[in-house]
Motif scaffolding. Structure first.
Motif, short mmCIF file in Angstrom:
data_model
loop_
_atom_site.label_atom_id
_atom_site.label_comp_id
_atom_site.label_asym_id
_atom_site.label_seq_id
_atom_site.Cartn_x
_atom_site.Cartn_y
_atom_site.Cartn_z
N ARG A 1 0.99 6.97 -4.79
CA ARG A 1 -0.33 6.31 -4.85
C ARG A 1 -0.23 4.84 -5.25
NH1 ARG A 1 -3.31 11.43 -7.58
NH2 ARG A 1 -3.14 12.73 -5.73
N ILE A 2 0.75 4.14 -4.67
CA ILE A 2 0.92 2.73 -4.99
C ILE A 2 0.70 1.83 -3.76
CG2 ILE A 2 2.46 3.12 -6.94
CD1 ILE A 2 4.82 2.38 -5.12
N LEU A 3 0.59 2.41 -2.59
CA LEU A 3 0.50 1.61 -1.37
C LEU A 3 -0.69 0.66 -1.39
CD1 LEU A 3 1.76 1.02 1.37
CD2 LEU A 3 0.36 2.85 2.34
N SER A 4 -1.84 1.14 -1.78
CA SER A 4 -3.05 0.32 -1.76
C SER A 4 -3.03 -0.80 -2.80
CB SER A 4 -4.30 1.19 -1.95
OG SER A 4 -4.26 1.82 -3.22
N ARG A 5 -2.18 -0.69 -3.80
CA ARG A 5 -2.12 -1.68 -4.88
C ARG A 5 -1.04 -2.73 -4.67
NH1 ARG A 5 -1.81 3.05 -8.70
NH2 ARG A 5 0.26 2.21 -9.03
N MET A 6 -0.21 -2.57 -3.66
CA MET A 6 0.95 -3.44 -3.53
C MET A 6 0.58 -4.90 -3.26
SD MET A 6 3.52 -0.94 -1.52
CE MET A 6 5.12 -1.30 -2.17
N ALA A 7 -0.38 -5.16 -2.39
CA ALA A 7 -0.75 -6.54 -2.08
C ALA A 7 -1.27 -7.24 -3.33
CB ALA A 7 -1.79 -6.57 -0.96
N ASP A 8 -2.11 -6.56 -4.10
CA ASP A 8 -2.62 -7.15 -5.34
C ASP A 8 -1.51 -7.40 -6.35
OD1 ASP A 8 -5.24 -7.23 -4.44
OD2 ASP A 8 -5.76 -5.28 -5.31
N GLN A 9 -0.58 -6.47 -6.45
CA GLN A 9 0.53 -6.63 -7.38
C GLN A 9 1.39 -7.84 -7.00
OE1 GLN A 9 1.30 -5.04 -10.27
NE2 GLN A 9 -0.68 -4.04 -10.04
N GLU A 10 1.59 -8.02 -5.69
CA GLU A 10 2.39 -9.17 -5.26
C GLU A 10 1.68 -10.48 -5.60
OE1 GLU A 10 4.83 -10.87 -1.40
OE2 GLU A 10 3.33 -9.32 -1.08
N LYS A 11 0.35 -10.52 -5.41
CA LYS A 11 -0.41 -11.74 -5.76
C LYS A 11 -0.36 -12.01 -7.25
CE LYS A 11 -3.75 -11.49 -2.00
NZ LYS A 11 -5.14 -11.16 -1.66
#
Length: 143
Positions: A37-47
Motif C-alpha cells: 500500500r505504498i504505490l499511491s504515496r510514492m510521488a508525494d514522498q519523492e516531492k
C-alpha cells in the motif's frame, strides 16, 4: 521496441521445446507496491523527501525476497524457462545479480533467461552500456 517484439514472438512460439514463464520485474515491483500500500504515496514522498530517500524507502520495503516470492508463487516445473524482463525498469532499486543469486536456491534446476538492457562481453555485464561492468561469471549471450 525490437526486444519487446522479440519477447512477444518467443512467448507465442508454439514450436519451442520448453514453456517460457515471463516475469516482468516492473510488474512485480508494482504488485509489491500495491501489496504494501505504498504505490499511491510514492510521488508525494519523492516531492517531499527527494528521489534518494524514495529509493531507500523502496529498497527497504520491497527487498529481493519479495521478487523471489512473486516469481516462485507459481512453482516452475521441469521444462520451464524463467524469462525475466523489465530489468532496466526496476534499476537502481533491484539489481539483477542480487535477484539471480536469491533465485538460485529456489529454482536451481530451471534455466533463467534475462532480457538484459546492456552488453555482455563474455566476462562482464554492463547495464545500459554505461554503468560500471558487473562480473557475473555465469552469464552468457543467447542471441
Amino acid at each position: 521496441m525490437r526486444v519487446r517484439h522479440f519477447v512477444q514472438q518467443i512467448l507465442t512460439d508454439q514450436t519451442l521445446p520448453c514453456r517460457l514463464k515471463e516475469n516482468n520485474l516492473y510488474e512485480i515491483f508494482l504488485q509489491c507496491c500495491e501489496d504494501k500500500r505504498i504505490l499511491s504515496r510514492m510521488a508525494d514522498q519523492e516531492k517531499k523527501r527527494g528521489k534518494d530517500q524514495l529509493q531507500k524507502m523502496i529498497e527497504k520495503s520491497i527487498n529481493v525476497q519479495a521478487y523471489v516470492d512473486k516469481i516462485c508463487s507459481q512453482a516452475p516445473e521441469k521444462g520451464d524457462v524463467l524469462l525475466l524482463t523489465g530489468v532496466g525498469d526496476v534499476f537502481p532499486f533491484m539489481r539483477i545479480h542480487m535477484l539471480l543469486e536469491a533465485l538460485q536456491p529456489r529454482v536451481g534446476g530451471i534455466p533463467i533467461l534475462v532480457m538484459y538492457p546492456g552488453t555482455f562481453d563474455g566476462r562482464h555485464v554492463k547495464l545500459f552500456d554505461r554503468l560500471k561492468p558487473n562480473p557475473y561469471y555465469r552469464a552468457f549471450n543467447v542471441i
